[in-house]
Enzyme design. Structure first.
Site, PDB file in Angstrom:
ATOM      1  N   HIS A 148      39.191  16.429  48.767  1.00 53.54           N
ATOM      2  CA  HIS A 148      38.637  15.359  47.933  1.00 53.54           C
ATOM      3  C   HIS A 148      38.113  15.907  46.602  1.00 53.54           C
ATOM      4  CE1 HIS A 148      39.222  12.696  51.251  1.00 53.54           C
ATOM      5  NE2 HIS A 148      38.298  13.288  51.995  1.00 53.54           N
ATOM      6  N   ASP A 207      44.983  11.689  55.034  1.00 54.66           N
ATOM      7  CA  ASP A 207      43.602  11.607  55.493  1.00 54.66           C
ATOM      8  C   ASP A 207      43.407  10.562  56.590  1.00 54.66           C
ATOM      9  OD1 ASP A 207      40.874  11.839  55.749  1.00 54.66           O
ATOM     10  OD2 ASP A 207      40.380  11.327  53.690  1.00 54.66           O
ATOM     11  N   TYR A 249      38.080  17.850  64.668  1.00 48.23           N
ATOM     12  CA  TYR A 249      36.690  18.103  65.056  1.00 48.23           C
ATOM     13  C   TYR A 249      36.253  17.381  66.321  1.00 48.23           C
ATOM     14  CZ  TYR A 249      36.024  13.811  62.252  1.00 48.23           C
ATOM     15  OH  TYR A 249      36.118  12.546  61.722  1.00 48.23           O
ATOM     16  N   HIS A 272      43.454  13.150  59.802  1.00 47.12           N
ATOM     17  CA  HIS A 272      42.641  12.899  60.989  1.00 47.12           C
ATOM     18  C   HIS A 272      43.466  11.923  61.826  1.00 47.12           C
ATOM     19  CE1 HIS A 272      39.161  14.756  59.102  1.00 47.12           C
ATOM     20  NE2 HIS A 272      39.282  13.953  58.069  1.00 47.12           N
ATOM     21  N   HIS A 317      46.177  16.983  54.791  1.00 48.67           N
ATOM     22  CA  HIS A 317      44.894  16.551  55.360  1.00 48.67           C
ATOM     23  C   HIS A 317      45.091  15.312  56.211  1.00 48.67           C
ATOM     24  CE1 HIS A 317      40.564  16.576  55.717  1.00 48.67           C
ATOM     25  NE2 HIS A 317      40.509  15.297  55.402  1.00 48.67           N
ATOM     26  N   HIS A 359      35.707  19.506  53.576  1.00 49.76           N
ATOM     27  CA  HIS A 359      35.416  18.288  52.821  1.00 49.76           C
ATOM     28  C   HIS A 359      34.374  18.636  51.768  1.00 49.76           C
ATOM     29  CE1 HIS A 359      36.461  15.785  56.644  1.00 49.76           C
ATOM     30  NE2 HIS A 359      37.456  15.668  55.773  1.00 49.76           N
ATOM     31  N   ARG A 414      26.956  19.374  54.725  1.00 49.68           N
ATOM     32  CA  ARG A 414      25.904  18.698  55.492  1.00 49.68           C
ATOM     33  C   ARG A 414      26.075  18.914  56.996  1.00 49.68           C
ATOM     34  NH1 ARG A 414      29.370  14.369  54.160  1.00 49.68           N
ATOM     35  NH2 ARG A 414      30.102  13.185  55.976  1.00 49.68           N
TER      36      ARG A 414
END
Length: 449
Positions: free
Chosen positions: A271, A322, A125, A65, A63, A234, A210
Protein backbone atom coordinates in the site's frame (compact mmCIF):
# COMPACT_ATOMS: atom_id res chain seq x y z
CA UNK A 1 1.02 -29.10 -8.86
CA UNK A 2 1.49 -31.76 -11.52
CA UNK A 3 4.92 -32.20 -13.08
CA UNK A 4 5.54 -30.36 -16.35
CA UNK A 5 5.76 -32.26 -19.59
CA UNK A 6 9.37 -32.57 -20.65
CA UNK A 7 9.32 -30.89 -24.09
CA UNK A 8 6.81 -28.99 -26.22
CA UNK A 9 6.53 -25.91 -28.41
CA UNK A 10 4.05 -23.07 -28.15
CA UNK A 11 3.39 -20.81 -31.11
CA UNK A 12 2.37 -17.33 -30.03
CA UNK A 13 0.39 -15.35 -32.59
CA UNK A 14 1.64 -12.17 -30.89
CA UNK A 15 4.01 -11.96 -27.94
CA UNK A 16 5.01 -9.14 -25.63
CA UNK A 17 8.79 -9.53 -25.26
CA UNK A 18 9.35 -6.90 -22.60
CA UNK A 19 9.71 -3.85 -24.81
CA UNK A 20 7.50 -4.52 -27.82
CA UNK A 21 4.95 -6.87 -29.37
CA UNK A 22 6.40 -9.39 -31.82
CA UNK A 23 4.22 -11.38 -34.27
CA UNK A 24 4.84 -15.08 -34.86
CA UNK A 25 6.96 -16.30 -31.93
CA UNK A 26 7.77 -19.95 -31.19
CA UNK A 27 8.61 -20.82 -27.59
CA UNK A 28 10.31 -24.15 -26.96
CA UNK A 29 9.75 -25.51 -23.46
CA UNK A 30 11.76 -28.21 -21.70
CA UNK A 31 11.17 -29.40 -18.13
CA UNK A 32 8.99 -26.42 -17.35
CA UNK A 33 11.44 -23.77 -18.56
CA UNK A 34 11.79 -21.84 -21.78
CA UNK A 35 14.57 -23.45 -23.79
CA UNK A 36 14.43 -21.06 -26.76
CA UNK A 37 12.44 -18.14 -28.12
CA UNK A 38 12.31 -17.95 -31.93
CA UNK A 39 10.95 -14.86 -33.64
CA UNK A 40 9.82 -14.41 -37.24
CA UNK A 41 7.91 -17.69 -37.26
CA UNK A 42 4.88 -16.77 -39.39
CA UNK A 43 3.06 -20.10 -39.07
CA UNK A 44 2.79 -22.67 -36.29
CA UNK A 45 5.50 -25.34 -36.44
CA UNK A 46 4.22 -28.93 -36.76
CA UNK A 47 2.86 -30.17 -33.43
CA UNK A 48 3.03 -26.79 -31.73
CA UNK A 49 0.30 -25.64 -29.36
CA UNK A 50 -1.27 -22.49 -30.81
CA UNK A 51 -1.93 -19.47 -28.58
CA UNK A 52 -3.93 -16.96 -30.62
CA UNK A 53 -4.07 -13.41 -29.30
CA UNK A 54 -1.43 -11.55 -27.31
CA UNK A 55 0.72 -13.66 -25.02
CA UNK A 56 2.33 -12.08 -21.96
CA UNK A 57 4.52 -13.64 -19.30
CA UNK A 58 2.46 -15.08 -16.47
CA UNK A 59 1.04 -12.43 -14.15
CA UNK A 60 2.09 -12.18 -10.49
CA UNK A 61 -0.45 -11.30 -7.81
CA UNK A 62 1.93 -9.97 -5.17
CA UNK A 63 -0.62 -9.47 -2.39
CA UNK A 64 -3.53 -11.76 -1.55
CA UNK A 65 -5.71 -12.57 1.44
CA UNK A 66 -7.56 -15.57 0.01
CA UNK A 67 -10.32 -15.63 2.62
CA UNK A 68 -11.31 -12.02 1.83
CA UNK A 69 -12.88 -13.40 -1.36
CA UNK A 70 -15.81 -14.47 0.82
CA UNK A 71 -16.52 -10.78 1.54
CA UNK A 72 -17.21 -9.85 -2.08
CA UNK A 73 -20.59 -8.15 -2.33
CA UNK A 74 -21.42 -8.45 1.37
CA UNK A 75 -19.31 -5.45 2.39
CA UNK A 76 -20.82 -3.14 -0.23
CA UNK A 77 -24.04 -2.63 1.73
CA UNK A 78 -24.29 0.73 3.48
CA UNK A 79 -21.51 3.14 4.34
CA UNK A 80 -18.49 2.88 6.58
CA UNK A 81 -14.70 2.97 6.73
CA UNK A 82 -11.77 0.57 6.61
CA UNK A 83 -12.34 -0.07 10.31
CA UNK A 84 -16.00 -1.09 9.94
CA UNK A 85 -15.02 -3.28 6.99
CA UNK A 86 -12.45 -4.94 9.24
CA UNK A 87 -15.13 -6.13 11.66
CA UNK A 88 -16.93 -7.95 8.83
CA UNK A 89 -13.62 -9.45 7.76
CA UNK A 90 -13.01 -10.78 11.27
CA UNK A 91 -16.40 -12.52 11.26
CA UNK A 92 -15.31 -14.53 8.21
CA UNK A 93 -11.86 -15.29 9.65
CA UNK A 94 -13.54 -16.68 12.76
CA UNK A 95 -15.22 -19.40 10.67
CA UNK A 96 -12.16 -20.69 8.84
CA UNK A 97 -10.92 -24.24 9.38
CA UNK A 98 -8.09 -25.92 7.48
CA UNK A 99 -10.63 -27.89 5.44
CA UNK A 100 -12.80 -24.86 4.67
CA UNK A 101 -9.75 -22.78 3.82
CA UNK A 102 -8.49 -25.42 1.40
CA UNK A 103 -11.81 -25.43 -0.44
CA UNK A 104 -12.06 -21.64 -0.58
CA UNK A 105 -8.44 -20.97 -1.50
CA UNK A 106 -8.44 -23.64 -4.23
CA UNK A 107 -11.40 -21.87 -5.85
CA UNK A 108 -9.85 -18.42 -5.35
CA UNK A 109 -6.54 -19.49 -6.86
CA UNK A 110 -8.42 -21.10 -9.75
CA UNK A 111 -10.16 -17.76 -10.29
CA UNK A 112 -6.71 -16.18 -10.38
CA UNK A 113 -5.51 -18.68 -12.97
CA UNK A 114 -8.54 -17.82 -15.11
CA UNK A 115 -7.38 -14.20 -14.84
CA UNK A 116 -3.89 -15.08 -16.12
CA UNK A 117 -2.18 -15.13 -12.72
CA UNK A 118 0.49 -17.82 -12.44
CA UNK A 119 1.97 -16.88 -9.04
CA UNK A 120 0.26 -15.59 -5.90
CA UNK A 121 1.80 -14.00 -2.82
CA UNK A 122 -0.42 -15.09 0.06
CA UNK A 123 -0.13 -12.76 3.07
CA UNK A 124 -1.14 -15.41 5.59
CA UNK A 125 -1.97 -14.68 9.22
CA UNK A 126 -4.88 -17.00 10.19
CA UNK A 127 -2.58 -19.53 11.85
CA UNK A 128 -4.39 -21.18 14.75
CA UNK A 129 -7.83 -22.31 15.86
CA UNK A 130 -10.25 -19.70 17.24
CA UNK A 131 -9.03 -18.65 20.67
CA UNK A 132 -5.42 -19.15 19.64
CA UNK A 133 -4.98 -22.89 20.30
CA UNK A 134 -2.55 -24.35 17.74
CA UNK A 135 -3.76 -27.17 15.51
CA UNK A 136 -2.09 -30.57 15.86
CA UNK A 137 -0.03 -29.45 12.90
CA UNK A 138 0.79 -25.83 13.86
CA UNK A 139 1.04 -24.99 10.14
CA UNK A 140 -2.22 -26.68 9.14
CA UNK A 141 -3.67 -23.44 7.73
CA UNK A 142 -0.55 -22.58 5.76
CA UNK A 143 -0.33 -26.11 4.41
CA UNK A 144 -3.96 -25.82 3.30
CA UNK A 145 -3.03 -22.76 1.24
CA UNK A 146 -0.02 -24.51 -0.26
CA UNK A 147 -2.15 -27.50 -1.22
CA UNK A 148 -4.85 -25.20 -2.62
CA UNK A 149 -2.31 -23.60 -4.95
CA UNK A 150 -1.11 -27.02 -6.10
CA UNK A 151 -4.66 -28.15 -6.87
CA UNK A 152 -5.37 -24.90 -8.74
CA UNK A 153 -2.14 -25.23 -10.72
CA UNK A 154 -0.44 -21.99 -9.66
CA UNK A 155 2.75 -21.08 -7.83
CA UNK A 156 2.57 -19.62 -4.33
CA UNK A 157 4.82 -17.61 -2.08
CA UNK A 158 3.44 -18.17 1.40
CA UNK A 159 4.21 -14.95 3.24
CA UNK A 160 3.81 -16.31 6.75
CA UNK A 161 2.80 -13.30 8.81
CA UNK A 162 3.82 -12.27 12.30
CA UNK A 163 0.80 -10.72 14.06
CA UNK A 164 1.12 -10.22 17.83
CA UNK A 165 -0.93 -7.25 19.00
CA UNK A 166 -4.04 -5.22 18.23
CA UNK A 167 -2.22 -1.92 18.51
CA UNK A 168 0.80 -0.27 20.06
CA UNK A 169 1.14 -1.87 23.48
CA UNK A 170 -2.22 -3.65 23.23
CA UNK A 171 -2.77 -7.43 23.36
CA UNK A 172 -4.59 -9.15 20.49
CA UNK A 173 -8.35 -8.88 20.62
CA UNK A 174 -10.66 -11.90 20.61
CA UNK A 175 -10.62 -12.22 16.82
CA UNK A 176 -6.85 -11.78 16.59
CA UNK A 177 -5.94 -14.52 19.07
CA UNK A 178 -5.83 -17.07 16.28
CA UNK A 179 -3.40 -14.86 14.37
CA UNK A 180 -0.83 -14.66 17.18
CA UNK A 181 2.08 -16.91 18.11
CA UNK A 182 2.68 -14.88 21.27
CA UNK A 183 6.17 -13.68 20.36
CA UNK A 184 8.17 -13.16 17.19
CA UNK A 185 10.54 -15.92 18.30
CA UNK A 186 7.65 -18.37 18.58
CA UNK A 187 6.46 -17.23 15.14
CA UNK A 188 9.95 -17.90 13.74
CA UNK A 189 10.09 -21.37 15.26
CA UNK A 190 6.69 -22.30 13.80
CA UNK A 191 7.24 -21.07 10.28
CA UNK A 192 10.79 -22.48 10.14
CA UNK A 193 9.12 -25.88 9.81
CA UNK A 194 7.48 -24.90 6.49
CA UNK A 195 9.27 -26.38 3.47
CA UNK A 196 9.70 -24.99 -0.02
CA UNK A 197 8.62 -27.13 -2.95
CA UNK A 198 8.70 -26.80 -6.72
CA UNK A 199 5.63 -24.57 -6.71
CA UNK A 200 6.25 -23.03 -3.26
CA UNK A 201 8.45 -20.30 -1.81
CA UNK A 202 8.30 -19.51 1.91
CA UNK A 203 8.56 -15.84 2.79
CA UNK A 204 7.82 -13.70 5.83
CA UNK A 205 5.56 -10.79 6.62
CA UNK A 206 5.12 -8.24 9.36
CA UNK A 207 1.43 -7.55 9.44
CA UNK A 208 1.99 -3.88 10.33
CA UNK A 209 3.88 -1.78 12.85
CA UNK A 210 0.80 -1.78 15.05
CA UNK A 211 0.68 -5.61 15.07
CA UNK A 212 4.34 -6.36 15.86
CA UNK A 213 6.00 -4.58 18.80
CA UNK A 214 8.99 -2.49 17.77
CA UNK A 215 11.45 -4.55 19.80
CA UNK A 216 10.40 -7.70 17.92
CA UNK A 217 10.56 -6.34 14.36
CA UNK A 218 14.23 -7.28 14.02
CA UNK A 219 13.47 -10.94 14.81
CA UNK A 220 11.25 -11.20 11.75
CA UNK A 221 13.69 -9.26 9.58
CA UNK A 222 16.57 -11.50 10.71
CA UNK A 223 14.58 -14.67 9.92
CA UNK A 224 13.99 -13.44 6.37
CA UNK A 225 17.57 -12.23 5.93
CA UNK A 226 19.04 -15.57 7.01
CA UNK A 227 16.97 -17.34 4.35
CA UNK A 228 17.22 -14.60 1.73
CA UNK A 229 13.45 -14.77 1.68
CA UNK A 230 10.98 -12.06 0.65
CA UNK A 231 9.64 -9.95 3.52
CA UNK A 232 6.38 -8.00 3.13
CA UNK A 233 4.65 -5.52 5.43
CA UNK A 234 1.42 -3.51 5.34
CA UNK A 235 2.68 0.05 5.50
CA UNK A 236 0.82 3.31 6.14
CA UNK A 237 -2.43 2.08 4.67
CA UNK A 238 -4.39 4.30 7.06
CA UNK A 239 -3.62 7.72 8.55
CA UNK A 240 -4.75 6.36 11.93
CA UNK A 241 -1.79 3.95 11.84
CA UNK A 242 0.60 6.84 11.23
CA UNK A 243 -0.89 8.92 14.04
CA UNK A 244 -0.72 6.05 16.53
CA UNK A 245 2.89 5.27 15.55
CA UNK A 246 3.94 8.88 16.06
CA UNK A 247 2.26 8.91 19.45
CA UNK A 248 3.91 5.64 20.52
CA UNK A 249 7.36 6.11 18.98
CA UNK A 250 7.68 9.69 17.83
CA UNK A 251 8.19 8.73 14.19
CA UNK A 252 6.40 7.42 11.11
CA UNK A 253 5.94 3.68 10.49
CA UNK A 254 8.51 3.84 7.67
CA UNK A 255 11.14 5.37 9.95
CA UNK A 256 10.37 2.78 12.64
CA UNK A 257 10.89 -0.05 10.12
CA UNK A 258 14.12 1.55 8.90
CA UNK A 259 15.46 1.92 12.43
CA UNK A 260 14.84 -1.79 13.13
CA UNK A 261 16.45 -3.15 9.96
CA UNK A 262 13.29 -4.12 8.10
CA UNK A 263 13.77 -2.14 4.89
CA UNK A 264 15.87 -3.44 1.99
CA UNK A 265 15.75 -4.89 -1.54
CA UNK A 266 13.99 -8.13 -0.49
CA UNK A 267 11.34 -6.18 1.45
CA UNK A 268 8.06 -4.94 -0.04
CA UNK A 269 5.78 -2.40 1.57
CA UNK A 270 2.15 -3.08 0.72
CA UNK A 271 0.00 0.00 0.00
CA UNK A 272 2.56 2.67 1.07
CA UNK A 273 -0.32 5.12 0.88
CA UNK A 274 0.17 7.94 3.39
CA UNK A 275 3.87 8.77 3.26
CA UNK A 276 6.05 11.78 3.99
CA UNK A 277 8.84 12.91 1.67
CA UNK A 278 11.31 11.37 4.12
CA UNK A 279 9.38 8.06 3.99
CA UNK A 280 9.60 8.02 0.21
CA UNK A 281 13.34 8.69 0.34
CA UNK A 282 13.85 5.91 2.92
CA UNK A 283 11.93 3.36 0.85
CA UNK A 284 13.52 4.32 -2.46
CA UNK A 285 17.02 4.67 -1.08
CA UNK A 286 16.88 1.19 0.47
CA UNK A 287 15.37 -0.30 -2.72
CA UNK A 288 12.38 -1.48 -0.70
CA UNK A 289 9.60 -2.45 -3.09
CA UNK A 290 6.05 -1.10 -3.23
CA UNK A 291 3.03 -3.31 -3.89
CA UNK A 292 0.06 -1.23 -4.97
CA UNK A 293 -3.43 -2.74 -4.70
CA UNK A 294 -5.58 -0.08 -6.41
CA UNK A 295 -8.89 -1.96 -6.55
CA UNK A 296 -8.78 -2.66 -2.80
CA UNK A 297 -7.38 0.76 -1.92
CA UNK A 298 -10.32 2.42 -3.66
CA UNK A 299 -12.83 -0.16 -2.36
CA UNK A 300 -11.76 0.52 1.24
CA UNK A 301 -11.44 4.28 0.68
CA UNK A 302 -7.79 4.12 1.71
CA UNK A 303 -6.50 6.81 -0.64
CA UNK A 304 -4.08 7.03 -3.57
CA UNK A 305 -0.46 6.22 -2.79
CA UNK A 306 2.49 8.10 -4.33
CA UNK A 307 3.48 5.26 -6.66
CA UNK A 308 5.18 7.47 -9.25
CA UNK A 309 7.25 9.27 -6.63
CA UNK A 310 8.20 5.98 -4.99
CA UNK A 311 9.37 4.47 -8.25
CA UNK A 312 11.32 7.61 -9.13
CA UNK A 313 13.03 7.36 -5.73
CA UNK A 314 14.10 3.76 -6.45
CA UNK A 315 11.25 1.59 -5.15
CA UNK A 316 10.29 -1.20 -7.62
CA UNK A 317 6.54 -1.54 -8.17
CA UNK A 318 4.38 -4.65 -8.05
CA UNK A 319 0.63 -5.21 -7.99
CA UNK A 320 -1.85 -7.19 -5.92
CA UNK A 321 -5.57 -7.86 -5.71
CA UNK A 322 -5.46 -7.91 -1.88
CA UNK A 323 -9.10 -8.25 -0.72
CA UNK A 324 -10.26 -9.57 -4.12
CA UNK A 325 -12.98 -6.98 -4.61
CA UNK A 326 -12.10 -8.06 -8.13
CA UNK A 327 -9.39 -10.43 -9.35
CA UNK A 328 -7.93 -8.69 -12.37
CA UNK A 329 -4.24 -7.75 -12.59
CA UNK A 330 -4.88 -5.84 -15.83
CA UNK A 331 -7.31 -3.63 -13.92
CA UNK A 332 -4.75 -3.17 -11.13
CA UNK A 333 -2.17 -2.06 -13.71
CA UNK A 334 -4.34 0.47 -15.45
CA UNK A 335 -5.82 1.68 -12.15
CA UNK A 336 -2.36 2.65 -10.94
CA UNK A 337 -1.94 4.89 -13.98
CA UNK A 338 -5.50 6.22 -13.89
CA UNK A 339 -5.31 6.98 -10.17
CA UNK A 340 -2.20 9.04 -10.80
CA UNK A 341 -4.01 10.88 -13.57
CA UNK A 342 -6.83 11.74 -11.19
CA UNK A 343 -4.38 12.86 -8.52
CA UNK A 344 -2.21 15.02 -10.81
CA UNK A 345 -4.65 15.86 -13.62
CA UNK A 346 -1.98 14.87 -16.14
CA UNK A 347 -1.69 11.73 -18.30
CA UNK A 348 1.01 9.25 -19.17
CA UNK A 349 2.93 8.46 -15.97
CA UNK A 350 3.77 4.91 -17.03
CA UNK A 351 3.97 3.26 -20.42
CA UNK A 352 1.96 0.11 -20.97
CA UNK A 353 5.26 -1.79 -20.96
CA UNK A 354 6.19 -0.39 -17.53
CA UNK A 355 2.79 -1.36 -16.11
CA UNK A 356 3.13 -4.87 -17.54
CA UNK A 357 6.57 -5.19 -15.93
CA UNK A 358 4.99 -4.40 -12.56
CA UNK A 359 2.40 -7.13 -13.20
CA UNK A 360 4.96 -9.70 -14.40
CA UNK A 361 8.73 -9.68 -13.80
CA UNK A 362 8.80 -7.18 -10.94
CA UNK A 363 5.84 -8.83 -9.23
CA UNK A 364 7.51 -12.22 -9.43
CA UNK A 365 10.78 -10.77 -8.11
CA UNK A 366 8.91 -9.31 -5.11
CA UNK A 367 7.75 -12.86 -4.34
CA UNK A 368 11.16 -14.49 -4.68
CA UNK A 369 10.72 -15.88 -8.21
CA UNK A 370 13.50 -13.98 -9.98
CA UNK A 371 13.52 -16.47 -12.86
CA UNK A 372 9.85 -15.93 -13.74
CA UNK A 373 7.87 -13.23 -15.53
CA UNK A 374 9.78 -12.95 -18.81
CA UNK A 375 9.48 -14.69 -22.16
CA UNK A 376 13.12 -15.53 -22.63
CA UNK A 377 15.40 -18.56 -22.57
CA UNK A 378 16.00 -19.87 -19.05
CA UNK A 379 12.87 -18.39 -17.52
CA UNK A 380 10.08 -20.54 -16.16
CA UNK A 381 7.53 -21.21 -18.88
CA UNK A 382 4.61 -19.19 -17.51
CA UNK A 383 2.41 -17.62 -20.20
CA UNK A 384 -0.85 -15.68 -20.25
CA UNK A 385 -2.75 -15.13 -23.51
CA UNK A 386 -5.19 -12.26 -23.97
CA UNK A 387 -7.81 -12.42 -26.73
CA UNK A 388 -7.53 -9.63 -29.31
CA UNK A 389 -10.97 -10.27 -30.79
CA UNK A 390 -13.31 -9.60 -27.86
CA UNK A 391 -15.66 -6.62 -27.72
CA UNK A 392 -13.09 -4.89 -25.51
CA UNK A 393 -9.95 -5.63 -27.51
CA UNK A 394 -11.06 -5.78 -31.17
CA UNK A 395 -9.95 -2.93 -33.42
CA UNK A 396 -6.47 -1.69 -32.45
CA UNK A 397 -3.48 -2.81 -34.51
CA UNK A 398 -1.81 -5.93 -33.08
CA UNK A 399 1.42 -3.99 -32.52
CA UNK A 400 -0.52 -1.94 -29.98
CA UNK A 401 -1.31 -5.11 -28.04
CA UNK A 402 0.43 -3.99 -24.86
CA UNK A 403 -1.63 -0.81 -24.74
CA UNK A 404 -4.79 -2.78 -25.54
CA UNK A 405 -4.06 -5.30 -22.79
CA UNK A 406 -3.46 -2.66 -20.13
CA UNK A 407 -6.02 -0.04 -21.03
CA UNK A 408 -8.91 -2.09 -22.49
CA UNK A 409 -8.70 -5.79 -21.67
CA UNK A 410 -9.98 -7.42 -18.50
CA UNK A 411 -9.53 -10.77 -16.82
CA UNK A 412 -12.49 -11.99 -18.91
CA UNK A 413 -10.26 -11.72 -22.00
CA UNK A 414 -7.73 -14.28 -20.75
CA UNK A 415 -7.91 -17.33 -23.01
CA UNK A 416 -4.93 -19.40 -21.92
CA UNK A 417 -2.76 -19.68 -18.82
CA UNK A 418 0.35 -21.85 -18.91
CA UNK A 419 2.31 -22.58 -15.72
CA UNK A 420 5.65 -24.33 -15.98
CA UNK A 421 4.92 -25.35 -19.54
CA UNK A 422 1.55 -26.94 -18.79
CA UNK A 423 -1.87 -25.57 -19.70
CA UNK A 424 -3.84 -24.68 -16.56
CA UNK A 425 -6.42 -22.60 -18.44
CA UNK A 426 -7.25 -23.60 -22.00
CA UNK A 427 -9.75 -21.66 -24.13
CA UNK A 428 -11.03 -19.88 -21.04
CA UNK A 429 -11.70 -23.05 -19.02
CA UNK A 430 -9.72 -24.26 -16.02
CA UNK A 431 -8.24 -27.69 -16.68
CA UNK A 432 -7.96 -28.76 -13.02
CA UNK A 433 -11.00 -27.22 -11.31
CA UNK A 434 -13.96 -28.12 -13.53
CA UNK A 435 -16.51 -25.49 -12.44
CA UNK A 436 -14.79 -22.56 -10.74
CA UNK A 437 -17.96 -20.46 -10.20
CA UNK A 438 -19.66 -23.39 -8.51
CA UNK A 439 -16.56 -24.09 -6.41
CA UNK A 440 -16.48 -20.46 -5.29
CA UNK A 441 -20.19 -20.39 -4.50
CA UNK A 442 -19.99 -23.61 -2.51
CA UNK A 443 -16.93 -22.52 -0.52
CA UNK A 444 -18.30 -19.06 0.27
CA UNK A 445 -21.69 -20.43 1.27
CA UNK A 446 -20.04 -22.86 3.67
CA UNK A 447 -18.43 -19.93 5.49
CA UNK A 448 -21.69 -18.04 5.69
CA UNK A 449 -23.69 -20.98 7.07
Amino acid sequence: MTSPERTRTYWLEHAWLGTHVEPGVAVDVSDGRIAAVRTDVPAPPPGAEILRGLTLPGLANAHSHAFHRALRGTVQVGSGTFWTWREVMYSVADRLTPEAYLDLARAVYAEMALAGITTVGEFHYVHHAPGGTPYADPNAMGEALIEAAAQAGVRITLLDTCYLSSGFGEPPNTHQLRFSDGTAQAWAERCSVLKERDHVRIGAAIHSVRAVPAEQLATVAHWAEERRAPLHVHLSEQTAENDACRQAHGCTPTRLLADHGVLGPRTTGVHNTHLTDEDIALLGGSRTGTCMCPTTERDLADGIGPAAALQAAGSPLSLGSDSHAVVDLLEEARAMELNERLRTRTRGHWTAAALLRAATADGHAALGWDDTGRIEAGARADLTTIALDSVRTAGPLPRLGAETAVFAATAADVRHTVVGGRHVVRDGAHTLVPDVPEALARAVEALRA
